[in-house]
Design an enzyme around this catalytic site. Sequence first.
Site, PDB file in Angstrom:
ATOM      1  CB  THR A  47      -1.014   0.003   1.160  1.00 12.77           C
ATOM      2  OG1 THR A  47      -2.050   0.953   0.849  1.00 12.77           O
ATOM      3  CG2 THR A  47      -0.397   0.389   2.499  1.00 12.77           C
ATOM      4  CB  CYS A  53      -4.434   6.131   6.168  1.00 11.90           C
ATOM      5  SG  CYS A  53      -5.579   7.180   5.270  1.00 11.90           S
ATOM      6  CG  HIS A  70      -4.322   2.400   3.169  1.00 14.06           C
ATOM      7  ND1 HIS A  70      -3.423   2.784   2.203  1.00 14.06           N
ATOM      8  CD2 HIS A  70      -4.714   3.558   3.766  1.00 14.06           C
ATOM      9  CE1 HIS A  70      -3.265   4.114   2.233  1.00 14.06           C
ATOM     10  NE2 HIS A  70      -4.060   4.601   3.169  1.00 14.06           N
TER      11      HIS A  70
END
Lengths: 183, 290
Positions: A47, A53, A70
């Site tokens: 990711t 995040c 994620h």
Amino acid sequence: MIGATDTQSEVSTASARAGGGASAKSAQITVDIADLAVTNKPSKIITHSLGSCIGVTIWDPEVRVGGMIHYMLPDGALSPEKAKAKPAMFATTGVPALFRAAFAMGAVKKRLIVKVAGGSTLLDDNGTFNIGKRNYVMLRKLLWKNEILIKSEDVGGAISRTLVLDVATGRVVIRNRNGEREL
Amino acid sequence: MTNIDHILDQIDTLPALPTTSVKIVSIIGNPNASVGEIVEAIKYDQALTGEVLRLCNSAYFGLSRQITSLNDAMVCLGTLKLLQLVMAVHTNGILNQPQAGYGLEGGMLWRQSVATAIAAAEFAKAARYPNVNLAFTAGLLQGIGKLVLSSYVAKSANEILRLVDEEHKSFDDAEKAVLGSTHSEIGALVAERWKLPEVIVRSIRHQHDPSALSPPDTLVDIVHLALCTVLLMGISLGTDGLCYRADESVMARHGLTHADLEVVGMNMCTELQRLAALQESPSVAVGASS
């Protein structure tokens, strides 16, 4: 419910595509924002661009099942409708979904190695903007309630991170503008 | 010739914003503008008209019948939605290039700009700012200074990042210290050169320090909040990462809480994914415009 009863070898809404050699070994799964993926194939799960995040990787060394989420925000109560449509957007709905999907592939809670990255914030922030910290606190709470420990983590600061899990080996790598290191 | 003179010279070599875009932005900036004026601005630009019709007939809008004229499009979608799309698509050519100095690959600056535009429109609603289109446009254009400054940042990257890492300067403060100017200042000069409305120039110049304005300007506050949200959500982050100051007083000024920030972040990401899908979708065949 993701992974509750399924027996397939890959649970993912992420874009899975074969890498350079197009063989199963080099397959790479990209997890987008508000997304998760779990597999028992020897793939790499990646990711990009983690800001506030949080990226969580889980890996069971015995059955070699690995997964990654994620998520963007701490609490699905913010929008039950979005939490239902896209559970991986929130810690409260996405993290349980990630674990359930791994359990469905034979992973066992006690064996799972959990690693965490992200949760960055802006400069001069005294709380209002600190989504990263709230994201992290919510994860700690969820894992603590379920008696799951975090093996290693790289959280906070003001940098962007890329997170990679090699499901074949369990190796987790963090990349940022200063280079890469194993987590 | 000093570094800053070189940089200022570069502004003149930047491709101009398409005339139609400049016209549309001026119309958006005028609260008394009518739908007729917008149609007028678009209809002589055939490429843009074709693009508008293609967008209207794409899956994104899910309309049950084919749209074949601009008037039709305005009626079916409303001017607000349509103008936002036109501006987003129209800036694609300018903002789509890679910007190596900021570690942005092709498409990343455009994506970050569109995300900021969407977030700005959301904050405009939350802060009861009357001109949502203007907020969208200001958000869309906040990053234009990077087009000019990128190559200079690339040459001095080590020194800029050293100031960020070791002296805990924000990325724009480090730009100022090393290059003599920031992408916000340069962006404002570009916007002036493009003859964009003064309020947009101001929102670009003060995107990272909205409280420097006295009295504060709501549009500038909105652009600041939108950009903060986009960086937090990790949309197209470059080497500058999240190394910018977040101004908490802006939130208090508009009675906003962290929950508002989260809602905007959530809606922005959902909308951005839809828009990105639209960009990637193959052209939808449309009949000749009538």
